[in-house]
Scaffold this motif. Structure first.
Motif, PDB file in Angstrom:
ATOM      1  N   ASP A  16     -31.047   8.705   5.917  1.00  0.00           N
ATOM      2  CA  ASP A  16     -31.642   7.426   6.506  1.00  0.00           C
ATOM      3  C   ASP A  16     -31.260   6.901   7.909  1.00  0.00           C
ATOM      4  OD1 ASP A  16     -33.131   7.105   3.922  1.00  0.00           O
ATOM      5  OD2 ASP A  16     -31.401   5.710   3.028  1.00  0.00           O
ATOM      6  N   THR A  17     -29.987   7.394   8.148  1.00  0.00           N
ATOM      7  CA  THR A  17     -29.495   7.021   9.344  1.00  0.00           C
ATOM      8  C   THR A  17     -30.528   7.801  10.577  1.00  0.00           C
ATOM      9  OG1 THR A  17     -27.104   6.498   8.719  1.00  0.00           O
ATOM     10  CG2 THR A  17     -27.701   7.022  10.931  1.00  0.00           C
ATOM     11  N   ARG A  18     -30.524   9.110  10.279  1.00  0.00           N
ATOM     12  CA  ARG A  18     -31.564   9.997  11.321  1.00  0.00           C
ATOM     13  C   ARG A  18     -32.688   9.393  11.214  1.00  0.00           C
ATOM     14  NH1 ARG A  18     -29.931  16.004  11.768  1.00  0.00           N
ATOM     15  NH2 ARG A  18     -30.900  15.755  13.772  1.00  0.00           N
ATOM     16  N   TYR A  19     -33.333   8.910   9.959  1.00  0.00           N
ATOM     17  CA  TYR A  19     -34.634   8.328   9.910  1.00  0.00           C
ATOM     18  C   TYR A  19     -34.878   7.106  10.996  1.00  0.00           C
ATOM     19  CZ  TYR A  19     -38.962   6.271   7.974  1.00  0.00           C
ATOM     20  OH  TYR A  19     -39.927   5.596   7.927  1.00  0.00           O
ATOM     21  N   SER A  20     -33.913   6.169  10.712  1.00  0.00           N
ATOM     22  CA  SER A  20     -33.882   5.076  11.519  1.00  0.00           C
ATOM     23  C   SER A  20     -33.617   5.273  12.834  1.00  0.00           C
ATOM     24  CB  SER A  20     -32.895   4.026  11.054  1.00  0.00           C
ATOM     25  OG  SER A  20     -32.683   3.777   9.610  1.00  0.00           O
ATOM     26  N   LEU A  61     -38.648  14.996  24.240  1.00  0.00           N
ATOM     27  CA  LEU A  61     -39.968  14.404  23.784  1.00  0.00           C
ATOM     28  C   LEU A  61     -40.536  14.839  22.280  1.00  0.00           C
ATOM     29  CD1 LEU A  61     -42.147  12.250  24.269  1.00  0.00           C
ATOM     30  CD2 LEU A  61     -43.218  14.129  25.818  1.00  0.00           C
ATOM     31  N   GLU A  62     -40.396  16.222  22.171  1.00  0.00           N
ATOM     32  CA  GLU A  62     -40.934  16.724  20.839  1.00  0.00           C
ATOM     33  C   GLU A  62     -39.948  16.296  19.488  1.00  0.00           C
ATOM     34  OE1 GLU A  62     -43.756  18.219  20.639  1.00  0.00           O
ATOM     35  OE2 GLU A  62     -44.188  17.916  22.867  1.00  0.00           O
ATOM     36  N   ARG A  63     -38.592  16.175  19.790  1.00  0.00           N
ATOM     37  CA  ARG A  63     -37.900  15.999  18.611  1.00  0.00           C
ATOM     38  C   ARG A  63     -38.107  16.949  17.486  1.00  0.00           C
ATOM     39  NH1 ARG A  63     -34.058  11.780  19.888  1.00  0.00           N
ATOM     40  NH2 ARG A  63     -34.838  11.080  21.851  1.00  0.00           N
ATOM     41  N   ALA A  64     -38.180  18.304  17.752  1.00  0.00           N
ATOM     42  CA  ALA A  64     -38.707  19.352  16.762  1.00  0.00           C
ATOM     43  C   ALA A  64     -37.371  19.489  15.697  1.00  0.00           C
ATOM     44  CB  ALA A  64     -38.983  20.523  17.676  1.00  0.00           C
ATOM     45  N   GLU A  65     -36.174  19.456  16.207  1.00  0.00           N
ATOM     46  CA  GLU A  65     -35.244  19.815  15.414  1.00  0.00           C
ATOM     47  C   GLU A  65     -34.971  18.587  14.367  1.00  0.00           C
ATOM     48  OE1 GLU A  65     -31.255  19.410  13.720  1.00  0.00           O
ATOM     49  OE2 GLU A  65     -31.901  18.133  15.279  1.00  0.00           O
ATOM     50  N   THR A  66     -35.432  17.433  14.658  1.00  0.00           N
ATOM     51  CA  THR A  66     -34.954  16.017  13.897  1.00  0.00           C
ATOM     52  C   THR A  66     -36.063  16.122  13.055  1.00  0.00           C
ATOM     53  OG1 THR A  66     -34.014  14.999  16.104  1.00  0.00           O
ATOM     54  CG2 THR A  66     -34.856  13.574  13.985  1.00  0.00           C
ATOM     55  N   LYS A  67     -37.094  16.333  13.356  1.00  0.00           N
ATOM     56  CA  LYS A  67     -38.392  16.275  12.504  1.00  0.00           C
ATOM     57  C   LYS A  67     -38.282  17.422  11.526  1.00  0.00           C
ATOM     58  CE  LYS A  67     -42.472  16.129  14.520  1.00  0.00           C
ATOM     59  NZ  LYS A  67     -43.455  16.426  15.598  1.00  0.00           N
ATOM     60  N   TRP A  69     -35.477  18.850  10.445  1.00  0.00           N
ATOM     61  CA  TRP A  69     -34.290  18.446   9.438  1.00  0.00           C
ATOM     62  C   TRP A  69     -34.413  17.530   8.415  1.00  0.00           C
ATOM     63  CZ3 TRP A  69     -31.817  13.819   8.326  1.00  0.00           C
ATOM     64  CH2 TRP A  69     -30.350  14.318   7.667  1.00  0.00           C
ATOM     65  N   LEU A  70     -35.358  16.334   8.985  1.00  0.00           N
ATOM     66  CA  LEU A  70     -35.630  15.217   8.200  1.00  0.00           C
ATOM     67  C   LEU A  70     -36.797  15.854   6.971  1.00  0.00           C
ATOM     68  CD1 LEU A  70     -36.602  12.511  10.642  1.00  0.00           C
ATOM     69  CD2 LEU A  70     -34.709  12.550   9.170  1.00  0.00           C
ATOM     70  N   THR A  71     -37.454  16.511   7.580  1.00  0.00           N
ATOM     71  CA  THR A  71     -38.511  17.129   6.374  1.00  0.00           C
ATOM     72  C   THR A  71     -38.024  18.050   5.422  1.00  0.00           C
ATOM     73  OG1 THR A  71     -40.288  17.388   8.059  1.00  0.00           O
ATOM     74  CG2 THR A  71     -40.381  18.460   6.171  1.00  0.00           C
ATOM     75  N   GLU A  72     -36.977  18.917   5.694  1.00  0.00           N
ATOM     76  CA  GLU A  72     -36.262  19.815   4.913  1.00  0.00           C
ATOM     77  C   GLU A  72     -35.394  18.875   4.111  1.00  0.00           C
ATOM     78  OE1 GLU A  72     -34.434  22.690   7.358  1.00  0.00           O
ATOM     79  OE2 GLU A  72     -36.309  24.001   7.619  1.00  0.00           O
ATOM     80  N   THR A  73     -34.779  18.108   4.365  1.00  0.00           N
ATOM     81  CA  THR A  73     -33.818  17.429   3.911  1.00  0.00           C
ATOM     82  C   THR A  73     -34.373  16.462   2.803  1.00  0.00           C
ATOM     83  OG1 THR A  73     -32.144  17.368   5.780  1.00  0.00           O
ATOM     84  CG2 THR A  73     -31.693  15.659   4.049  1.00  0.00           C
ATOM     85  N   LEU A  74     -35.295  15.835   2.950  1.00  0.00           N
ATOM     86  CA  LEU A  74     -36.285  14.973   2.239  1.00  0.00           C
ATOM     87  C   LEU A  74     -36.756  15.960   1.031  1.00  0.00           C
ATOM     88  CD1 LEU A  74     -37.118  12.174   1.384  1.00  0.00           C
ATOM     89  CD2 LEU A  74     -39.364  12.839   2.806  1.00  0.00           C
ATOM     90  N   GLU A  75     -36.828  17.181   1.257  1.00  0.00           N
ATOM     91  CA  GLU A  75     -37.763  17.939   0.268  1.00  0.00           C
ATOM     92  C   GLU A  75     -36.418  18.311  -0.630  1.00  0.00           C
ATOM     93  OE1 GLU A  75     -39.549  21.382   2.018  1.00  0.00           O
ATOM     94  OE2 GLU A  75     -41.090  20.398   2.897  1.00  0.00           O
ATOM     95  N   GLN A  86     -40.383   9.840  -5.006  1.00  0.00           N
ATOM     96  CA  GLN A  86     -40.897  11.204  -3.956  1.00  0.00           C
ATOM     97  C   GLN A  86     -41.957  10.696  -3.217  1.00  0.00           C
ATOM     98  OE1 GLN A  86     -41.462  14.701  -6.123  1.00  0.00           O
ATOM     99  NE2 GLN A  86     -39.119  14.828  -7.130  1.00  0.00           N
ATOM    100  N   LYS A  87     -42.963  10.216  -3.819  1.00  0.00           N
ATOM    101  CA  LYS A  87     -44.371   9.837  -3.353  1.00  0.00           C
ATOM    102  C   LYS A  87     -43.988   8.822  -2.193  1.00  0.00           C
ATOM    103  CE  LYS A  87     -48.780   8.166  -4.311  1.00  0.00           C
ATOM    104  NZ  LYS A  87     -49.861   7.868  -5.077  1.00  0.00           N
ATOM    105  N   ALA A  88     -43.021   7.900  -2.311  1.00  0.00           N
ATOM    106  CA  ALA A  88     -42.915   6.809  -1.493  1.00  0.00           C
ATOM    107  C   ALA A  88     -42.068   7.412  -0.336  1.00  0.00           C
ATOM    108  CB  ALA A  88     -42.058   5.680  -2.066  1.00  0.00           C
ATOM    109  N   GLU A  89     -41.167   8.116  -0.504  1.00  0.00           N
ATOM    110  CA  GLU A  89     -40.307   8.819   0.558  1.00  0.00           C
ATOM    111  C   GLU A  89     -40.964   9.534   1.505  1.00  0.00           C
ATOM    112  OE1 GLU A  89     -37.197   7.822   1.729  1.00  0.00           O
ATOM    113  OE2 GLU A  89     -36.944   6.282  -0.001  1.00  0.00           O
ATOM    114  N   SER A  90     -41.829  10.437   0.963  1.00  0.00           N
ATOM    115  CA  SER A  90     -42.693  11.204   1.412  1.00  0.00           C
ATOM    116  C   SER A  90     -43.643  10.378   2.496  1.00  0.00           C
ATOM    117  CB  SER A  90     -43.460  12.070   0.516  1.00  0.00           C
ATOM    118  OG  SER A  90     -42.636  13.128  -0.147  1.00  0.00           O
ATOM    119  N   ALA A  91     -44.240   9.369   2.018  1.00  0.00           N
ATOM    120  CA  ALA A  91     -45.215   8.493   2.808  1.00  0.00           C
ATOM    121  C   ALA A  91     -44.599   8.000   3.985  1.00  0.00           C
ATOM    122  CB  ALA A  91     -45.775   7.460   1.877  1.00  0.00           C
TER     123      ALA A  91
END
Length: 567
Positions: A16-20, A61-67, A69-75, A86-91
């Motif tokens: 959540d912190t990295r997402y925010s 600008l691309e934030r590839a590593e952050t994107k 990490w967020l994707t893998e961690t959420l999965e 799952q659906k809400a967080e993914s959305a």
């Protein structure tokens, strides 16, 4: 229980912190874009801060590593979570990813704009010393300057030449800056304020050049005006001296040919003086107007006084015009005066002949004619005496007064007037003496003429009445009225005969009365015809009225007799 399940809360908090932070970074980027692209015009320092802030935000600008990490961690976190969660967080994560994807082009576009804006702000900073230079030269060209003489004006010209030289030296640099600004404006990302900067630079440069050239021209005009004023002022006084001298020699000339000829020459000379003097004065006055713009206040009255002196002296032009108008009128009056004298001289010759014919007629003249001609001559003599009085009055008006010098030409006119008056008075006295011899005849002739003036109109009127004849009455009353009118005509005719006889009696007292006798005879013959007609009318109307009365009486008796028989 696996590691992820045992540390779910901790990992979720980190997620959540990295997402925010990802969301916060995008918010900050959008905010920075809004500030960079704002319509507000910054100072270059302010814009630099905004630019640096924006560029620092755009480093990763691309934030590839952050994107990733967020994707893998959420999965991993959502494997054993409820489907709804799952659906809400993914959305939520998908929305952030879409927002980031959308923001990338905007950021890249803004980075390009930022570079363009920074060039424009740098251009504006570079303009500051140029504007200061231009404003300084403009102020030097518009500040008020004073010049009390040509030397001071010359000093001002030297200073202004330096200003113009400075402008010329900087011309290429300024024009290059204008060109540079115009090239920057070709960039579609160019901010609107740059157009204002370029326009202001153009206007300031053109205005300063115009002001500098205008000041130089004004100073040159002032320099020339000093020379013009002094030279033309002296020349104007010189010409006015000539006009004054010319005015003094404009005189009346008592010669019918030389006078108009001299007048024509004087008119031409006066017109020449007027044109020259007015042209010179206009140059002098124009030079003064130019000098007044830069004269110190304490010097202005002196210059104005010199112009006023010229204006005052120029009154001689008006006086000359008035004097020439007077001479023109005098020439016309003298010409008329000569014609009037000649007319009297010619008439006096005719008057002498008329009087001689009255005194010694070539053939027998009746007293009536002699009286008439004598009276007519006397009447004409009195009219000519009045006419001569006007000539003498005109002489007093246009000829020199007592004590003034009289020219030989004027003396000739005066002698002619005197001769006319002497001859006229002699004729008047002689005609009066001759007329006195027939004074009684004049009196009786006048009495006769008075009677004729009364009788003649009556005679003509009643001759017309006779021709109209008698009107036919329709009743006894109307017949009586016509009878009364006829008697009135007869009585009036007899009264007018007495007027004629009285006039005839007056004519009989004249020395010679043939003409009067002839008129009386003719009037009496005409009167007799009218009178006899009126007498006949009275007789006829009397008979008619008597018969009508008698007939009315017989009718009355007959009516009474008939009534008696009937009863």
């Amino acid at each position: 229980m696996t590691f992820w399940q045992e540390n779910y809360s901790f990992i979720k908090e980190v997620y959540d912190t990295r997402y925010s932070k990802m969301v916060e970074w995008m918010d900050n980027v959008e905010m920075a874009i809004a500030k960079v692209c704002a319509s507000k015009v910054y100072t270059s320092a302010e814009f630099k801060r905004e630019k640096d802030n924006f560029q620092s935000l755009c480093k990763n600008l691309e934030r590839a590593e952050t994107k990733r990490w967020l994707t893998e961690t959420l999965e991993t976190l959502m494997k054993e979570r409820a489907a709804d969660e799952q659906k809400a967080e993914s959305a939520k994560l998908k929305a952030v990813m879409e927002r980031h994807k959308t923001l990338i082009p905007k950021i890249q576009e803004t980075l390009v704009k930022t570079e363009c804006y920074w060039k424009c702000y740098s251009y504006g900073d570079d303009l500051i010393p140029i504007f200061e230079f231009i404003d300084d030269l403009r102020n030097k060209s518009i500040r008020e300057v004073f010049s009390a003489n040509s030397e001071q004006t010359e000093e001002h010209i030297e200073k202004q030449d330096k200003v113009l030289n400075q402008l010329e030296n900087k011309r290429k640099m300024v024009l290059d800056f204008i060109t540079k600004g115009e090239k920057l404006m070709e960039d579609p990302n160019c901010p609107k304020f740059l157009e204002g900067h370029v326009k202001k630079l153009k206007e300031a440069w053109e205005d300063t050049n115009e002001k500098a050239q205008a000041r130089k021209k004004g100073l040159v005009d002032n320099m020339n005006s000093w020379e013009t004023f002094e030279e033309q002022k002296v020349e104007c006084h010189k010409q006015l001296d000539g006009a004054d001298a010319e005015f003094e020699v404009i005189k009346k000339i008592f010669d019918l040919k030389a006078g108009p000829d001299d007048y024509a020459i004087r008119m031409k000379t006066a017109a020449g003086f007027r044109k020259i003097i007015e042209d010179i004065f206009n140059l002098t006055n124009g030079a003064n107007d130019c000098l007044q713009k830069m004269l110190p206040d304490d010097k202005k009255p002196d210059m104005t006084e010199q112009i006023t002196e010229l204006k005052t002296r120029m009154e001689i032009l008006k006086k000359t015009d008035e004097r020439l108008a007077f001479i023109d009128d005098f020439n016309k009056r003298l010409n008329t005066f000569d014609k009037d004298i000649k007319e009297m001289e010619d008439w006096l010759g005719d008057g002498r002949k008329r009087l001689d014919l009255i005194k010694s007629p070539p053939e027998e003249m009746s007293p009536e004619d002699r009286v008439t001609k004598s009276m007519e001559l006397q009447e004409d003599l009195h009219k000519k005496s009045d006419f001569t009085n006007k000539i003498e009055q005109e002489k007093d008006d246009i000829f020199p007064k007592a004590g003034e010098k009289v020219s030989s030409d004027a003396k000739k006119f005066l002698e002619r007037v005197k001769s006319v008056r002497t001859t006229l008075n002699g004729l008047i006295d002689e005609a009066s003496s001759e007329c006195a011899k027939f004074s009684e005849d004049v009196k009786h002739w006048a009495e006769f003429q008075t009677g004729v003036k009364v009788f003649d109109p009556w005679m003509k009127k009643n001759e017309e009445r006779r021709l109209e004849g008698l009107s036919k009455p329709c009743s006894l009353v109307e017949a009586c009225q016509i009878l009364g009118d006829c008697k009135n005509l007869q009585d009036e005719a007899e009264a007018k005969l007495r007027v004629l006889e009285e006039a005839a009696a007056s004519s009989q007292k004249m020395t010679s009365h043939q003409e009067a006798d002839g008129k009386v005879v003719i009037f009496k013959e005409r009167w007799t015809v009218v009178h006899e007609c009126f007498k006949e009318w009275v007789a006829r109307m009397t008979t008619l009225v008597e018969c009508w009365n008698k007939l009315d009486g017989n009718v009355g008796e007959l009516s009474s007799w008939v009534k008696t028989k009937d009863s």
